[in-house]
Scaffold this motif. Sequence first.
Motif, PDB file in Angstrom:
ATOM      1  N   LYS A  17       0.829  -1.212   0.000  1.00 28.81           N
ATOM      2  CA  LYS A  17       0.000   0.000   0.000  1.00 28.81           C
ATOM      3  C   LYS A  17       0.864   1.264   0.000  1.00 28.81           C
ATOM      4  O   LYS A  17       0.706   2.136  -0.849  1.00 28.81           O
ATOM      5  CB  LYS A  17      -0.937  -0.012   1.203  1.00 28.81           C
ATOM      6  CG  LYS A  17      -1.937   1.108   1.194  1.00 28.81           C
ATOM      7  CD  LYS A  17      -2.936   0.989   2.308  1.00 28.81           C
ATOM      8  CE  LYS A  17      -3.946   2.113   2.244  1.00 28.81           C
ATOM      9  NZ  LYS A  17      -4.957   2.004   3.275  1.00 28.81           N
ATOM     10  N   LYS A  20       3.114   1.615  -3.274  1.00 31.95           N
ATOM     11  CA  LYS A  20       2.480   1.173  -4.517  1.00 31.95           C
ATOM     12  C   LYS A  20       3.000   1.908  -5.744  1.00 31.95           C
ATOM     13  O   LYS A  20       3.174   1.313  -6.800  1.00 31.95           O
ATOM     14  CB  LYS A  20       0.964   1.255  -4.431  1.00 31.95           C
ATOM     15  CG  LYS A  20       0.382   2.634  -4.372  1.00 31.95           C
ATOM     16  CD  LYS A  20      -1.127   2.555  -4.241  1.00 31.95           C
ATOM     17  CE  LYS A  20      -1.700   3.922  -3.954  1.00 31.95           C
ATOM     18  NZ  LYS A  20      -3.128   3.843  -3.689  1.00 31.95           N
ATOM     19  N   LYS A  21       3.297   3.186  -5.632  1.00 33.97           N
ATOM     20  CA  LYS A  21       3.759   3.931  -6.805  1.00 33.97           C
ATOM     21  C   LYS A  21       5.137   3.444  -7.264  1.00 33.97           C
ATOM     22  O   LYS A  21       5.398   3.308  -8.454  1.00 33.97           O
ATOM     23  CB  LYS A  21       3.781   5.428  -6.514  1.00 33.97           C
ATOM     24  CG  LYS A  21       3.776   6.270  -7.766  1.00 33.97           C
ATOM     25  CD  LYS A  21       3.385   7.693  -7.476  1.00 33.97           C
ATOM     26  CE  LYS A  21       3.334   8.501  -8.750  1.00 33.97           C
ATOM     27  NZ  LYS A  21       2.976   9.878  -8.534  1.00 33.97           N
ATOM     28  N   TYR A  43      -3.315  -4.326  -7.912  1.00 35.56           N
ATOM     29  CA  TYR A  43      -3.662  -2.901  -7.859  1.00 35.56           C
ATOM     30  C   TYR A  43      -4.833  -2.592  -8.786  1.00 35.56           C
ATOM     31  O   TYR A  43      -5.001  -3.216  -9.832  1.00 35.56           O
ATOM     32  CB  TYR A  43      -2.458  -2.036  -8.251  1.00 35.56           C
ATOM     33  CG  TYR A  43      -1.336  -2.130  -7.251  1.00 35.56           C
ATOM     34  CD1 TYR A  43      -1.431  -1.500  -6.005  1.00 35.56           C
ATOM     35  CD2 TYR A  43      -0.198  -2.870  -7.521  1.00 35.56           C
ATOM     36  CE1 TYR A  43      -0.418  -1.600  -5.077  1.00 35.56           C
ATOM     37  CE2 TYR A  43       0.832  -2.972  -6.589  1.00 35.56           C
ATOM     38  CZ  TYR A  43       0.711  -2.341  -5.369  1.00 35.56           C
ATOM     39  OH  TYR A  43       1.713  -2.440  -4.449  1.00 35.56           O
ATOM     40  N   SER A  44      -5.587  -1.589  -8.413  1.00 34.55           N
ATOM     41  CA  SER A  44      -6.720  -1.169  -9.247  1.00 34.55           C
ATOM     42  C   SER A  44      -6.195  -0.446 -10.483  1.00 34.55           C
ATOM     43  O   SER A  44      -5.083   0.100 -10.492  1.00 34.55           O
ATOM     44  CB  SER A  44      -7.638  -0.229  -8.461  1.00 34.55           C
ATOM     45  OG  SER A  44      -7.000   1.022  -8.251  1.00 34.55           O
ATOM     46  N   LYS A  46      -7.225   2.311 -11.462  1.00 39.93           N
ATOM     47  CA  LYS A  46      -7.076   3.713 -11.042  1.00 39.93           C
ATOM     48  C   LYS A  46      -5.687   3.955 -10.443  1.00 39.93           C
ATOM     49  O   LYS A  46      -5.046   4.968 -10.739  1.00 39.93           O
ATOM     50  CB  LYS A  46      -8.163   4.071 -10.039  1.00 39.93           C
ATOM     51  CG  LYS A  46      -8.133   5.511  -9.594  1.00 39.93           C
ATOM     52  CD  LYS A  46      -9.237   5.820  -8.620  1.00 39.93           C
ATOM     53  CE  LYS A  46      -9.098   7.259  -8.134  1.00 39.93           C
ATOM     54  NZ  LYS A  46     -10.079   7.596  -7.115  1.00 39.93           N
ATOM     55  N   ASP A  47      -5.221   3.047  -9.581  1.00 41.92           N
ATOM     56  CA  ASP A  47      -3.879   3.184  -8.993  1.00 41.92           C
ATOM     57  C   ASP A  47      -2.804   3.163 -10.076  1.00 41.92           C
ATOM     58  O   ASP A  47      -1.848   3.944 -10.034  1.00 41.92           O
ATOM     59  CB  ASP A  47      -3.601   2.055  -7.999  1.00 41.92           C
ATOM     60  CG  ASP A  47      -4.339   2.212  -6.687  1.00 41.92           C
ATOM     61  OD1 ASP A  47      -4.713   3.349  -6.324  1.00 41.92           O
ATOM     62  OD2 ASP A  47      -4.539   1.189  -6.007  1.00 41.92           O
ATOM     63  N   GLU A  50      -2.886   6.336 -12.138  1.00 39.20           N
ATOM     64  CA  GLU A  50      -2.320   7.433 -11.343  1.00 39.20           C
ATOM     65  C   GLU A  50      -0.793   7.445 -11.425  1.00 39.20           C
ATOM     66  O   GLU A  50      -0.171   8.504 -11.510  1.00 39.20           O
ATOM     67  CB  GLU A  50      -2.778   7.310  -9.888  1.00 39.20           C
ATOM     68  CG  GLU A  50      -2.177   8.292  -8.932  1.00 39.20           C
ATOM     69  CD  GLU A  50      -2.565   9.745  -9.196  1.00 39.20           C
ATOM     70  OE1 GLU A  50      -1.789  10.638  -8.813  1.00 39.20           O
ATOM     71  OE2 GLU A  50      -3.628   9.992  -9.789  1.00 39.20           O
ATOM     72  N   ALA A  51      -0.190   6.268 -11.408  1.00 37.50           N
ATOM     73  CA  ALA A  51       1.280   6.176 -11.498  1.00 37.50           C
ATOM     74  C   ALA A  51       1.781   6.631 -12.864  1.00 37.50           C
ATOM     75  O   ALA A  51       2.898   7.140 -12.975  1.00 37.50           O
ATOM     76  CB  ALA A  51       1.735   4.750 -11.214  1.00 37.50           C
TER      77      ALA A  51
END
Length: 84
Positions: A17, A20-21, A43-44, A46-47, A50-51
């Motif tokens: 968590k 994650k990036k 990971y979703s 969306k995650d 985002e990265a």
Amino acid sequence: YIRQFLWSYDVEKLDLKRDKKIIITNVLNLGNHPATKWLFEVYSRKDIEEAVINPLVGEWNKKSLNFWGLVLNIKSAQTKRPVQ
């Protein structure tokens, strides 16, 4: 699957968590098919998006970032890539 793609990090200290990036960036940058499959299961979308939209400075291979932008249907104008 991913230990080999996080070679510059102590994987025992990484948190799925909190980090994650870093994990997403390294797997998308360097990973193979099993690693990226794992990533999309853990990971979703969306995650992951985002990265790509907010890339870690100095961590991305430009070609990998462009590739994943295409795969995820992210227009280059959406990304906040640092100017070099």
